[in-house]
Scaffold this motif. Structure first.
Motif, PDB file in Angstrom:
ATOM      1  N   PRO A  41       0.814  -1.220   0.000  1.00  0.00           N
ATOM      2  CA  PRO A  41       0.000   0.000   0.000  1.00  0.00           C
ATOM      3  C   PRO A  41       0.851   1.275   0.000  1.00  0.00           C
ATOM      4  CG  PRO A  41      -0.913  -1.584   1.536  1.00  0.00           C
ATOM      5  CD  PRO A  41       0.416  -2.141   1.063  1.00  0.00           C
ATOM      6  N   GLU A  42       1.967   1.266   0.733  1.00  0.00           N
ATOM      7  CA  GLU A  42       2.834   2.425   0.788  1.00  0.00           C
ATOM      8  C   GLU A  42       3.476   2.707  -0.564  1.00  0.00           C
ATOM      9  OE1 GLU A  42       3.000  -0.184   2.959  1.00  0.00           O
ATOM     10  OE2 GLU A  42       2.150   0.788   4.712  1.00  0.00           O
ATOM     11  N   LEU A  43       3.905   1.654  -1.267  1.00  0.00           N
ATOM     12  CA  LEU A  43       4.507   1.835  -2.584  1.00  0.00           C
ATOM     13  C   LEU A  43       3.469   2.335  -3.590  1.00  0.00           C
ATOM     14  CD1 LEU A  43       6.842  -1.283  -2.785  1.00  0.00           C
ATOM     15  CD2 LEU A  43       7.524   1.125  -2.483  1.00  0.00           C
ATOM     16  N   LYS A  44       2.271   1.804  -3.516  1.00  0.00           N
ATOM     17  CA  LYS A  44       1.213   2.277  -4.416  1.00  0.00           C
ATOM     18  C   LYS A  44       0.959   3.759  -4.213  1.00  0.00           C
ATOM     19  CE  LYS A  44      -1.063  -2.131  -4.986  1.00  0.00           C
ATOM     20  NZ  LYS A  44      -2.142  -3.008  -4.624  1.00  0.00           N
ATOM     21  N   GLU A  45       0.957   4.206  -2.956  1.00  0.00           N
ATOM     22  CA  GLU A  45       0.755   5.624  -2.660  1.00  0.00           C
ATOM     23  C   GLU A  45       1.903   6.461  -3.205  1.00  0.00           C
ATOM     24  OE1 GLU A  45      -1.194   8.916  -1.485  1.00  0.00           O
ATOM     25  OE2 GLU A  45      -2.006   6.877  -1.465  1.00  0.00           O
ATOM     26  N   HIS A  46       3.131   5.990  -3.028  1.00  0.00           N
ATOM     27  CA  HIS A  46       4.307   6.703  -3.513  1.00  0.00           C
ATOM     28  C   HIS A  46       4.295   6.845  -5.031  1.00  0.00           C
ATOM     29  CE1 HIS A  46       8.515   8.101  -3.274  1.00  0.00           C
ATOM     30  NE2 HIS A  46       8.632   7.488  -4.424  1.00  0.00           N
ATOM     31  N   ARG A  47       3.798   5.824  -5.723  1.00  0.00           N
ATOM     32  CA  ARG A  47       3.801   5.806  -7.184  1.00  0.00           C
ATOM     33  C   ARG A  47       2.706   6.651  -7.815  1.00  0.00           C
ATOM     34  NH1 ARG A  47       4.791  -0.655  -7.094  1.00  0.00           N
ATOM     35  NH2 ARG A  47       7.068  -0.578  -6.943  1.00  0.00           N
ATOM     36  N   LYS A  48       1.784   7.149  -7.020  1.00  0.00           N
ATOM     37  CA  LYS A  48       0.673   7.946  -7.576  1.00  0.00           C
ATOM     38  C   LYS A  48       1.151   9.224  -8.227  1.00  0.00           C
ATOM     39  CE  LYS A  48      -3.234   6.397  -4.916  1.00  0.00           C
ATOM     40  NZ  LYS A  48      -4.264   6.760  -3.981  1.00  0.00           N
TER      41      LYS A  48
END
Length: 86
Positions: A79-86
């Motif tokens: 979830p943290e990586l998905k947020e960073h990639r936004k």
């Protein structure tokens, strides 16, 4: 150069010393998203889409320019990586 063993998303991967995390993942058929890394050339302004988490390191790191290390534990999706990639 010697081969190193690491874990990417729980999968045991062997890669040559000096190989980046992104290259090791690609060789193991593990997808890490990227925009700027095309045909083994890095952009002068990295897109940071290829960030991954490495156990023991606080912040996500770019897989395109981080060499593998023996015993490294890499996570490519969270979830943290998905947020960073936004």
């Amino acid at each position: 150069m010697s081969d190193l063993t690491l874990s990417i998303d729980g999968k045991k991967v062997t890669a040559a010393e000096g190989t980046t995390i992104l290259e090791a993942a690609c060789q193991a058929d593990i997808h890490i998203p990227t925009l700027c890394h095309v045909q083994e050339k890095n952009s002068e302004t990295p897109c940071e889409l290829c960030v991954v988490e490495v156990k023991g390191r606080g912040e996500p790191i770019r897989s395109c320019d981080t060499p593998v290390e023996k015993g490294m534990e890499v996570t490519t999706d969270s979830p943290e990586l998905k947020e960073h990639r936004k």
